[in-house]
Design an enzyme around this catalytic site. Structure first.
Site, PDB file in Angstrom:
ATOM      1  N   VAL A  61      30.802  38.415  41.658  1.00 28.73           N
ATOM      2  CA  VAL A  61      31.692  39.581  41.605  1.00 28.73           C
ATOM      3  C   VAL A  61      33.018  39.351  42.327  1.00 28.73           C
ATOM      4  O   VAL A  61      33.909  40.186  42.236  1.00 28.73           O
ATOM      5  CB  VAL A  61      31.021  40.846  42.194  1.00 28.73           C
ATOM      6  CG1 VAL A  61      29.848  41.272  41.349  1.00 28.73           C
ATOM      7  CG2 VAL A  61      30.637  40.646  43.647  1.00 28.73           C
ATOM      8  N   TYR A  62      33.160  38.259  43.041  1.00 25.76           N
ATOM      9  CA  TYR A  62      34.423  37.995  43.723  1.00 25.76           C
ATOM     10  C   TYR A  62      35.481  37.669  42.670  1.00 25.76           C
ATOM     11  O   TYR A  62      35.485  36.598  42.062  1.00 25.76           O
ATOM     12  CB  TYR A  62      34.289  36.831  44.708  1.00 25.76           C
ATOM     13  CG  TYR A  62      33.422  37.100  45.918  1.00 25.76           C
ATOM     14  CD1 TYR A  62      32.838  38.338  46.151  1.00 25.76           C
ATOM     15  CD2 TYR A  62      33.185  36.091  46.851  1.00 25.76           C
ATOM     16  CE1 TYR A  62      32.049  38.567  47.261  1.00 25.76           C
ATOM     17  CE2 TYR A  62      32.388  36.313  47.963  1.00 25.76           C
ATOM     18  CZ  TYR A  62      31.825  37.554  48.168  1.00 25.76           C
ATOM     19  OH  TYR A  62      31.028  37.775  49.270  1.00 25.76           O
ATOM     20  N   SER A  63      36.377  38.622  42.466  1.00 33.45           N
ATOM     21  CA  SER A  63      37.457  38.480  41.488  1.00 33.45           C
ATOM     22  C   SER A  63      36.926  38.117  40.106  1.00 33.45           C
ATOM     23  O   SER A  63      37.471  37.264  39.405  1.00 33.45           O
ATOM     24  CB  SER A  63      38.491  37.446  41.964  1.00 33.45           C
ATOM     25  OG  SER A  63      39.064  37.843  43.183  1.00 33.45           O
TER      26      SER A  63
END
Length: 344
Positions: A61-63
């Site tokens: 989900v990081y970026s």
């Protein structure tokens, strides 16, 4: 760099790990953390590896996966020098199957992460949040299959409550599936809730802590002071809404104590705050992030020295909180404390 055993596993991890949340940054949260591209990321990975920081933490989900992609590119040609930790489970799309810890989603998530990272395996794969809708047996069976297939080597969790972690460990023990070696948690001088339930559980069950946001969502950078406005450009303006609140007076008391200890040791406020965490029970590694090389080098200065007992006691006192029930009798009443001594 110091190395610590991760829980009761045979894996040793560096005392400091590098958090790649700034890589490829986009969106209201990750864009505020940073937007490091491939070129700068490779340079920061160079600095980390040269300092013995061999574990790199990211998540799908990081970026929207860009963090994994940039990290994979930065590690190209030296994958064997690094431990890669990633996470999955939080929603990555509108499809109801694009979230959680079902077999379907976990298999898809691992395959997608391997592609983005440009690797055949992940050293540590963690469930980013507890999925109450999926039986833990389904989740652990899928993780067991992924371990046996060689796609992940160790498993862990992140942001679990105590009962959720214990329930999962018990199921793993019953069926002979891999136990969680790690629990990635929020812990800082202005966020000590980890000590009440999760730290004693980690000690009892042999689960090592990987600490995220050791500077309390940017509150312990040394830029926030009593009687002064939050500096322009501070990421606290953008990220505070995502983290737990901290009372102003308590924050200022902690910063005052950090200032004193920093002056005595010749270190910076962030270095002192991180060093305090390194000696806490169960803590295997503290994950540090950086938007630029200067921040990274400063964070690396948190290791290689120790606070003395009096300095630790002063920081403990400044950051202490009365725990909620049922913990407060054990913290404040002698009879209870004799039966259940605190972990710290």
């Amino acid at each position: 760099m110091e190395f610590n055993r991760l829980g009761r596993s045979g894996l040793h991890v560096p005392a400091l790990s590098f958090g790649a949340g700034t890589f490829g940054g986009s969106g209201p949260l990750f864009g505020a953390w940073g937007d490091t591209g491939e070129g700068q990321a490779r340079r920061m990975v160079d600095i980390a590896l040269d300092a013995g920081v061999t574990m790199f933490d990211t998540a799908d989900v990081y970026s929207d996966g860009a963090s994994e992609t940039v990290l994979g590119a930065a590690l190209k040609g030296r994958r064997d020098r690094a431990l890669i930790s990633t996470k999955a489970g939080l929603p990555v799309g509108g499809d109801p199957n694009a979230a959680g810890s079902s077999r379907l989603h976990l298999v898809r998530a691992v395959e997608a992460a391997l592609t983005r990272l440009g690797t055949d395996y992940v050293d540590l794969f963690q469930l980013h949040a507890f999925d109450a809708r999926t039986p833990v047996e389904e989740t652990l069976s899928a993780l067991d299959d992924l371990v046996r297939a060689g796609k992940i080597r160790y498993v862990g969790a992140s942001n679990y409550a105590g009962w959720q972690l214990q329930k999962t460990l018990d199921a793993a023990d019953r069926h002979g599936w891999p136990r969680f070696a790690a629990h990635q948690v929020y812990y800082s001088l202005v966020g000590r809730d980890y000590e009440w339930d999760l730290m004693p559980l980690g000690l009892d069950q042999g689960v090592g802590a990987l600490v995220w946001s050791p500077l309390g969502w940017g509150r312990l950078t040394g830029r926030i002071r009593r009687g002064q406005p939050v500096p322009e450009g501070s990421r606290l303006h953008q990220t505070a809404q995502f983290g737990p609140p901290v009372e102003d007076e308590r924050l200022y008391d902690v910063v005052d104590a950090l200032d004193e200890v920093a002056a005595e040791t010749g270190k910076t406020v962030p270095q002192v705050a991180i060093n305090w965490l390194l000696r806490r029970p169960t803590v295997a590694s503290v994950i540090v992030g950086a938007r630029n090389e200067e921040q990274l080098v400063q964070n690396l200065g948190a290791v290689g020295w120790e606070l003395d007992a009096e300095q630790v006691a002063r920081l403990d006192a400044a950051s202490a909180q009365v725990p909620p029930y049922p913990h407060y009798p054990y913290a404040r009443q002698e009879g209870f404390a004799r039966l259940n001594p605190p972990a710290v």
